[in-house]
Design an enzyme around this catalytic site. Sequence first.
Site, PDB file in Angstrom:
ATOM      1  N   ASP A   1      58.150  46.546  42.854  1.00 17.42           N
ATOM      2  CA  ASP A   1      57.720  47.932  42.627  1.00 17.42           C
ATOM      3  C   ASP A   1      57.798  48.862  43.844  1.00 17.42           C
ATOM      4  OD1 ASP A   1      56.699  46.218  40.712  1.00 17.42           O
ATOM      5  OD2 ASP A   1      54.646  46.884  40.906  1.00 17.42           O
TER       6      ASP A   1
ATOM      7  N   GLU B   1      50.793  48.113  33.502  1.00 18.31           N
ATOM      8  CA  GLU B   1      50.856  48.088  34.958  1.00 18.31           C
ATOM      9  C   GLU B   1      51.309  49.460  35.472  1.00 18.31           C
ATOM     10  OE1 GLU B   1      51.781  43.469  35.977  1.00 18.31           O
ATOM     11  OE2 GLU B   1      53.573  44.630  35.568  1.00 18.31           O
TER      12      GLU B   1
HETATM   13  C1  FRU Z   1      54.347  45.150  38.553  1.00 20.68           C
HETATM   14  C2  FRU Z   1      53.346  44.278  39.279  1.00 20.68           C
HETATM   15  C3  FRU Z   1      52.071  45.044  39.584  1.00 20.68           C
HETATM   16  C4  FRU Z   1      51.534  44.296  40.763  1.00 20.68           C
HETATM   17  C5  FRU Z   1      52.797  43.903  41.491  1.00 20.68           C
HETATM   18  C6  FRU Z   1      52.729  42.565  42.181  1.00 20.68           C
HETATM   19  O1  FRU Z   1      55.658  44.711  38.670  1.00 20.68           O
HETATM   20  O2  FRU Z   1      53.051  43.127  38.516  1.00 20.68           O
HETATM   21  O3  FRU Z   1      51.174  45.125  38.502  1.00 20.68           O
HETATM   22  O4  FRU Z   1      50.687  45.095  41.531  1.00 20.68           O
HETATM   23  O5  FRU Z   1      53.828  43.854  40.529  1.00 20.68           O
HETATM   24  O6  FRU Z   1      53.892  42.338  42.921  1.00 20.68           O
END
Ligand code: FRU
Length: 526
Positions: free
Chosen positions: A35, A217
């Site tokens: 992300d 998310e």
């Molecule tokens: C989304 C996610 C978020 C988390 C991060 C962990 O892709 O699962 O919810 O904060 O990646 O790497």
Amino acid sequence: MSSRLDAARPETAPAETSRFRPAIHFTAKDTWLNDPNGLVFHNGLYHLFFQNNPYGNVWGNMSWGHATSRDLLHWTEHPVAIACDETEDIFSGSVVVDHGNTSGFGAPDSPALVAIYTSAYKAASEHHGTQAQSLAYSADAGMTWQKYAGNPVLTRNSAHFRDPKVFRYQGDQGAYWVMVAVEAQHQKVVLYRSEDLKSWDFLSDFGPANADAGEWECPDLFPLAVDGDPDNVKWVLIVNINPGAVAGGSGGQYFVGHFDGARFVADACSVAVPGGVSALGDSAAAAEALQQCLWLDWGRDCYASVSFSNVPDGRRIIMGWMNNWDYANQLPTTPWRSSMTLAREVRLTAVTGSTRLIQQPVLAGPGGEDLDAVRSPVHSGSFELQDSAFRLPEAVPGRAQIIAAEILPAGAERVTFHLFGNDDGSAGTVLSYNAATAELILDRQRSGDISFHGKFASVESAPLVLEDGALKLQIIIDHCSIEVFAQDGKVVLTDLVFPEQGSVANHLAVTGGPSTIQTLTVTALS
Ligand code: FRU
């Protein structure tokens, strides 16, 4: 989360993957990323922090990597900004410029940058088993960071409370900070407010609604003037979901509505299924309902999109991770793995009975000036095609280019771009408009290397309405990706592809009747 690591296959070091390294999309030099985090514009620089494994190229050891850019196309990677330690992984979050020094981390004349991130606590922590929100701050414009001694600043004693996006809200009762975050497994966006970023009060929650058959998310919430009208401002709530997106696996949906400083209420026309699609089970009705939800992107590879904060002139620019958790850890590249999408400027526009987000890739400076990554285009004049194919001009050797076309499909059954084709036409990615079903379809089943994961070979589709009889496409192809912006950005579709060496031919074909190709432009990207 650990299942992501378990699923990662041992590094097999493919012989040569530098040809897949994107020309204009951000990748980390030799590590894993997911992300985008902490997207912020400050002192003339766009900062891209990102979920990063500093020690490898599969998910794990989550820390915030860091890169900066002046134009959102050329990026410089910097040392890791916020590192994991024995007590916590640093999960996704956001960065704000604390102009009023509300946190006390800066000074009135030199505001601190404040990162609000999720502490994913490990066994060595007293908070083990929970995810909570924490702060870090930078007094040198984002280059180095200190964790706040009072962390975490907000906990719900929940194992799945994460991904805080914070913004400054200015309402009738003055200004304060608002956080949107998720209770991921309850498909809820939770909203909090704060005066100083350190102490937070619950405001409200939203969800489940629309796509909810996976974890929610990386949310975001921001205002936009509909068609630029300052008297008609609406709020956009982005909710990423994994799995359960329209093309399978990870994806981003959004709602349009109203935010009064405490509560987000979605307009009825942006809620296809008030209680959430999952109540419909694994049925044809559920698949149909999913199509009615509002999607940021109809492809397989655009996830965790959130917006930059502090961008001047009210522009709203989002960026996503160009990948899908279905196969993210197995992409056939080394030593780097994964890239971001292009930055996309978003606007709201009224369409019949509704309000929709439109997206344009950021390929020019704020004043519209050409950036040096974009070279002069090669044009083809207007011409007719019927049951024949036309080889697109090759602007420069290499494969990074923008294909822009305005086509009147008229009597044609299909208008098809064959991209990354090989010499005998047996391989390539097929992007077609199907007149009978009014759909844009991307088929990557013969796109090159599809062997690295059983879920990679796929066909994606998006509903597409011709405008004054015209199909308008902007197709941005980079060395391992295709981003399609159709109908001036009303329909967006992003897919990764890993073409065989030498598959560089692009053709346009029309079948089942005549079409007029009104404009066709190929622009090379350096
Ligand atoms: C989304 C996610 C978020 C988390 C991060 C962990 O892709 O699962 O919810 O904060 O990646 O790497």
